[in-house]
Design an enzyme around this catalytic site. Structure first.
Site, mmCIF file in Angstrom:
data_model
loop_
_atom_site.group_PDB
_atom_site.id
_atom_site.type_symbol
_atom_site.label_atom_id
_atom_site.label_comp_id
_atom_site.label_asym_id
_atom_site.label_seq_id
_atom_site.Cartn_x
_atom_site.Cartn_y
_atom_site.Cartn_z
ATOM 1 C CG ASP A 464 5.082 3.833 64.451
ATOM 2 O OD1 ASP A 464 4.145 4.644 64.429
ATOM 3 O OD2 ASP A 464 4.921 2.597 64.579
ATOM 4 C CD GLU A 467 1.624 9.035 67.558
ATOM 5 O OE1 GLU A 467 2.302 8.365 68.348
ATOM 6 O OE2 GLU A 467 1.559 8.782 66.353
ATOM 7 C CG ASP A 549 -1.267 1.457 64.235
ATOM 8 O OD1 ASP A 549 -0.505 1.533 63.240
ATOM 9 O OD2 ASP A 549 -0.847 1.504 65.402
#
Ligand SMILES: *[C@@H]1O[C@H](CO)[C@@H](O)[C@H](O)[C@H]1NC(C)=O
Ligand SMILES: *[C@@H]1O[C@H](CO)[C@@H](O)[C@H](O)[C@H]1NC(C)=O
Ligand SMILES: *[C@@H]1O[C@H](CO)[C@@H](O)[C@H](O)[C@H]1NC(C)=O
Ligand SMILES: *[C@@H]1O[C@H](CO)[C@@H](O)[C@H](O)[C@H]1NC(C)=O
Ligand SMILES: *[C@@H]1O[C@H](CO)[C@@H](O)[C@H](O)[C@H]1NC(C)=O
Ligand SMILES: *[C@@H]1O[C@H](CO)[C@@H](O)[C@H](O)[C@H]1NC(C)=O
Ligand SMILES: *[C@@H]1O[C@H](CO)[C@@H](O)[C@H](O)[C@H]1NC(C)=O
Ligand SMILES: *[C@@H]1O[C@H](CO)[C@@H](O)[C@H](O)[C@H]1NC(C)=O
Length: 871
Positions: A464, A467, A549
């Site tokens: 997770d 980015e 999300d």
């Protein structure tokens, strides 16, 4: 004492994260290069014109066109023809331009080029394959109008206007832009990932000479509270765009990992795009189709296909931020079991670690992780845990210490480690571009390096925040500055690369490292299961992805279908969305919304329940009896079809074909039904995405086809090429089998995929207008790479008007101990069903099939097995 103060710090950090201002994300006008380039035509001194054509020649590797501008730009266009009707065009100017090494995004280290002929008459340059049989591509440069056109045979498909290529002359200004149009295309698809309708629309409309909307932005971003129906950037980027029409589709892929903004225009006869790119090289792949399935195949030929998933990963996953103690994990397992909800895995979010130090366990909350796993295992459940790329700044943490000593962190321009903030507070980020750093990180997945030797208990890993997400709310838009430095290990040593040049592949590189680590941990014997949030073209080779999300509302739920159907058209087949939705919202989601979310979620390849720790609990057993009943039926519907999911994943590994599809993939021209979804080409689902509706419209494509509705108590046949209103007042969620198909299911109420794996199958024969049907069946050991050595069972199933079911193996196979047992064959016959609502089964014939071992029969009878059925 220590524990208490630690907890206190954690609580404050989380509170800060929550209480801070919402992050600021830039618009095009606030992004310097987008502002400069948007809608701009190069000024005369920058405008590129032809300088010289290459000499006429045969049997060349490439054709090199020289271009210049009156202001002194000199550059070349390097044209290569590749296998599979692909063309690569690279623009090379005097500037330093970062080029992504092959083998990262492009699957192969060397592209397979084909030899070409080029010839020109002073005005027109024509580039064709040296051998006609090598491909249908043709590239034409027309000096008169400065166009570079890409043809499939005689049909022009993609045009790049050379006079609109925007290059800066100033050194250090590496931004560029170009305009591409798709001849005869009706729709544009691509630019994944946005929470946007599948069909992309115009972004260049103006009012009072000002743009109304924003271009599509491709910049991997931790987008907090992202909106549905927006061009704003999300967690992943796949810079490929398809121009679609029913009889002709083509595409363009920008092989560049820097931030991009893309404007679309559908006003002119041919839809077009303006790509505006922050830095790096203008390296384009043109995909010439000619049809949508060819374009998808071409793109996955370039960027790779997913390998087979372990079969349990196709079941239901239960997650929450966070199940943070052993008791909570076991409690979820018990509650799921007690309430008869099938489930394959429970997930651990960040709180299982010791103070956010990845590769460690918090042993106060998980004192006997091994025992916990034993209990889970006895119940056929797996455990998946999160591991993020940020490393806690703490000299006593071995992962940090080793990376610091070896200079494996992303650096500031002065060579010091970059330090930012994430879950652990102060953190540094592994520089995955550096092969040695990537190997260093991968090694922590091994048993001897993982805290307490407890890694093998993790059946999957969740990557997770990659980015990468950094707590920079007011500037840098939740990520790191573009000026930071990565190191690339080349033959001449370590080379500096600016973060801005590779921003969009940071997550891809992270999952490559994880994949490598899991392969080594499991001695190459198990297919790694990794879920990633950030992704890029090519990530499908390493990880499944989810849409991030999301918010539990109808708009986001509906958008998840467009998002995952698009990801499936661009190689990322293993896509899912959080069910019923991640964020907390003011009024908690209604019971109706929750069961509708499950009914939709079962048709997405990755199927996971997840919610934020700030939200109320959202496990299936938290809802009332009615809702639970509907969720249970939905999850069971998913488990019945796991044999079909598995077969489609196998076929993806061979052809790159999407697992889930919009209607138009198989039914040419059926555009815009984005609340319909197809699992392969045989199963059509139309879940409900609207609150309070009594009925929904179902569009059944294909004149002359029959469709069998199978979600009700009895099966009913409908004609294709029609729209049908279906009543959904009692929680129905319509599902149809295509007439002409044979679908293999496992009609047993199992509690996990593993439990189901040895149980017999049911074969649904869905007759077409000629009373015929055909389908396929795939099975293998469910976890290893032996399928690459053809250790699988793959067969054609055929049913003809003589009422024979034939089973015929497809190709060579080597399936020593695989058995598939069919317990029942059900024949859906429109002639009987269209007026009568009763289930027409072959129950009387059941004996013929019960306990028939198809594999043994296949062997003993050579190639073909015939079963006769009475009608
Ligand atoms: C390419 O050129 C060679 C040599 O002139 C010729 O034999 C061949 O037919 C050409 N290929 C095509 C497709 O025209
Ligand atoms: C290019 O322009 C010249 C001069 O205007 C004209 O004679 C010629 O036909 C044009 N050729 C093409 C292929 O457009
Ligand atoms: C596609 O169909 C349109 C309209 O039917 C036709 O004009 C066009 O030539 C066709 N294109 C190709 C590539 O067949
Ligand atoms: C690309 O160029 C064409 C032709 O000049 C123009 O009509 C179109 O609007 C441009 N597309 C975009 C997205 O700017
Ligand atoms: C099991 O579920 C039933 C309802 O299905 C409930 O009444 C019972 O309390 C549950 N038992 C436990 C131990 O959770
Ligand atoms: C793993 O176990 C081995 C012995 O079985 C031990 O030497 C090693 O320190 C352990 N590693 C960790 C990180 O706990
Ligand atoms: C239970 O949930 C259903 C929706 O599944 C809803 O219609 C119903 O009102 C709920 N019942 C109660 C008692 O809340
Ligand atoms: C769906 O498309 C695939 C790829 O072109 C093709 O192999 C398959 O036969 C199609 N199925 C139907 C029902 O048209």
């Amino acid at each position: 004492m220590l524990l208490r103060s630690t907890l206190f710090i954690l609580v404050t950090l989380v509170t800060i994260l929550q209480a801070e201002d919402p992050p600021k994300y830039k618009t095009c006008a606030e992004t310097s290069f987008c502002k400069t380039l948007r809608g701009q035509i190069p000024t005369d001194d920058l405008k590129l014109i032809l300088d010289s054509f290459p000499n006429n020649a045969a049997n060349q590797d490439s054709a090199v066109v020289k271009l210049k501008s009156s202001g002194g730009i000199a550059c070349t266009l390097n044209i290569e023809l590749l296998k599979n009707n692909l063309v690569r065009v690279k623009l090379i100017d005097g500037q330093y331009r970062y080029e992504i090494p092959e083998g990262i995004v492009l699957e192969r280290k060397n592209q397979e080029i084909i030899k070409l002929n080029n010839s020109n008459d002073g005005t027109i340059l024509t580039v064709v394959p040296y051998k006609k049989e090598d491909g249908q591509q043709q590239v034409i440069f027309n000096k008169n109008d400065s166009t570079l056109s890409f043809y499939y045979g005689e049909v022009p498909k993609v045009v790049v206007d050379i006079s609109k290529i925007y290059l800066q002359k100033k050194a250090g200004n590496e931004e560029f832009a170009f305009n591409v149009s798709f001849k005869g295309a009706k729709q544009l698809y691509g630019l994944h990932h946005h929470a946007y309708n599948l069909e992309l629309t115009d972004t260049v409309q103006k009012k009072d000479d000002k743009y109304i909307g924003e271009p599509f932005r491709l910049r991997n971003t931790d987008k907090v509270n992202f909106k549905a129906d927006s061009t704003e950037s999300l967690y992943g980027s796949v810079p490929v765009l398809y121009g679609y029409s029913p009889n002709s589709t083509s595409g363009i892929f920008v092989h560049n990992a820097a931030e991009q903004w893309v404007d679309l225009s559908k006003e002119a006869a041919d839809p077009s795009a303006q790509f505006m790119v922050y830095s790096g090289s203008m390296d384009l792949f043109v995909l010439l189709g000619p049809h949508i399935e060819d374009v998808v195949q071409q793109f996955t030929y370039l960027t790779g296909k997913a390998h087979m998933p372990q079969i349990w990963t196709l079941g239901y996953h239960q997650c929450r931020w966070s199940y943070d103690t052993e008791d909570k994990v076991l409690d979820v397992m018990k509650n799921m079991k007690n309430n008869s909800f099938p489930m394959d895995a429970i997930w651990l979010d960040i709180d299982y670690t010791k103070e956010y130090e990845y590769f460690t366990w918090d042993t106060t909350k998980f004192p006997t992780a091994g025992n916990m796993l034993k209990t889970l295992g006895e119940n056929h459940k797996k455990l998946v845990a999160i591991i993020d790329p940020h490393i806690k700044f703490d000299t006593t943490y071995p992962v940090y210490q080793g990376a610091k000593t070896n200079k494996y962190f992303v650096q500031n321009s002065d060579g010091t480690d970059y330090v930012g903030v994430s879950w652990p507070g102060k953190s540094s980020w592994i520089d995955f571009l550096n092969e040695d750093a990537s190997k260093y990180y991968a090694a922590f997945y091994s048993d001897s390096n993982f805290h307490q030797n407890q890694t093998k208990i993790l059946a999957g890993i969740w990557n997770d925040m990659n980015e990468p997400s950094v707590e920079n709310r007011q500037d840098n838009e939740m990520s790191m500055p573009y000026e930071l430095i990565h190191k690339y290990k080349s033959v001449i040593g370590l080379i500096d690369v600016k973060h801005g040049d590779i921003h969009n592949i940071y997550g891809l590189l992270h999952t490559m490292s994880t994949h490598q680590g899991l392969m080594a941990r499991d001695n190459n014997g198990r297919r790694p299961f990794i879920l990633t949030r950030s992704h890029f073209a090519g990530s499908q080779r390493y990880a499944a992805m989810w849409t991030g999300d999301n918010t539990p509302d109808w708009a986001h739920l509906k958008s998840s279908y467009s998002e995952c159907m698009l990801s499936n058209l661009v190689g990322h087949v293993f896509c899912g969305a959080d069910i019923p939705g991640f964020f907390e919202i003011e009024k908690k989601p209604t019971e109706v919304f929750v069961y509708r979310a499950y009914q939709a979620g079962i048709w997405l390849p990755f199927f996971r329940g997840h919610a934020s720790k700030y939200a109320e609990n959202r496990e299936p057993y938290r809802y009332n009896e009615t809702t639970q009943g509907l969720i249970r039926s939905a999850i069971r519907m998913r488990y019945r079809h796991i044999p079909t999911w598995y077969q489609l994943f196998y076929e993806h590994t061979q052809t790159g074909a999407p697992v889930i599809r919009p209607l138009f993939y198989n039914f040419s021209g059926e555009i815009g039904y984005n609340d319909h979804i197809m699992l392969g080409d045989n199963i059509l689902a139309r879940p409900v995405f609207e609150p309070d509706v009594k009925e929904v419209n179902v569009h059944l494509p294909g004149k002359g086809l029959y469709w069998y509705r199978i979600d009700g108590k009895s099966v009913k046949a409908y004609e294709g090429g029609t729209d049908t209103k279906i009543n959904v007042e009692n929680g129905e969620s319509p599902v149809f089998y295509r007439g002409g198909s044979i679908i293999v299911t496992r009609d047993r109420d199992v509690m996990s995929t593993e439990e189901g794996s040895t149980l017999p199958l049911t074969v649904y024969v869905n007759l077409d207008k000629n009373f015929e049907a055909a389908g396929r069946l795939y099975n293998d050991d469910g976890y290893s790479f032996d399928y690459k050595q053809k250790k699988f069972l793959y067969a054609h199933l055929m049913f003809d008007e003589k009422k024979m079911l034939q089973v015929e193996p497809i190709g060579d196979q080597n399936h020593e101990d695989l058995t598939v047992v069919v317990e029942k064959v059900v024949v859906n016959d429109w002639a009987v069903l269209k007026d009568v609502s009763t289930h027409h089964t072959s129950d009387e014939d059941g004996n013929l099939f019960s306990n028939v071992d198809v594999v043994k029969a296949l062997r003993s009878n050579g190639n073909k097995v015939l079963y006769k059925l009475r009608r």
